[in-house]
Design a protein around this motif. Structure first.
Motif: not given
Length: 58
Positions: A9-14, A33-38
């Motif tokens: 999730l940290t990587r997705a945000h970055a 994935a919903i959380q990673a996309r968010s």
């Protein structure tokens, strides 16, 4: 000693932040994935705000 990877999730945000800084469309989000996309979209929006505030170069 092995280096620990950042969580997904940290990587997705970055990655979303980097996409926003480089003027990529939010439609190009690679996550399903919903959380990673968010998280990716949150990073993208943060970059957009930073760009509009003049905190990053154009």
């Amino acid at each position: 000693m092995k280096t620990q990877k950042r969580d997904k999730l940290t990587r997705a945000h970055a990655k979303g932040y980097q996409a926003g800084i480089t003027h990529r469309s939010k439609e190009l989000c690679p996550f399903r994935a919903i959380q990673a996309r968010s998280e990716w979209l949150g990073g993208w929006r943060e970059a957009l705000t930073d760009r509009q505030s003049g905190l990053v170069g154009r």
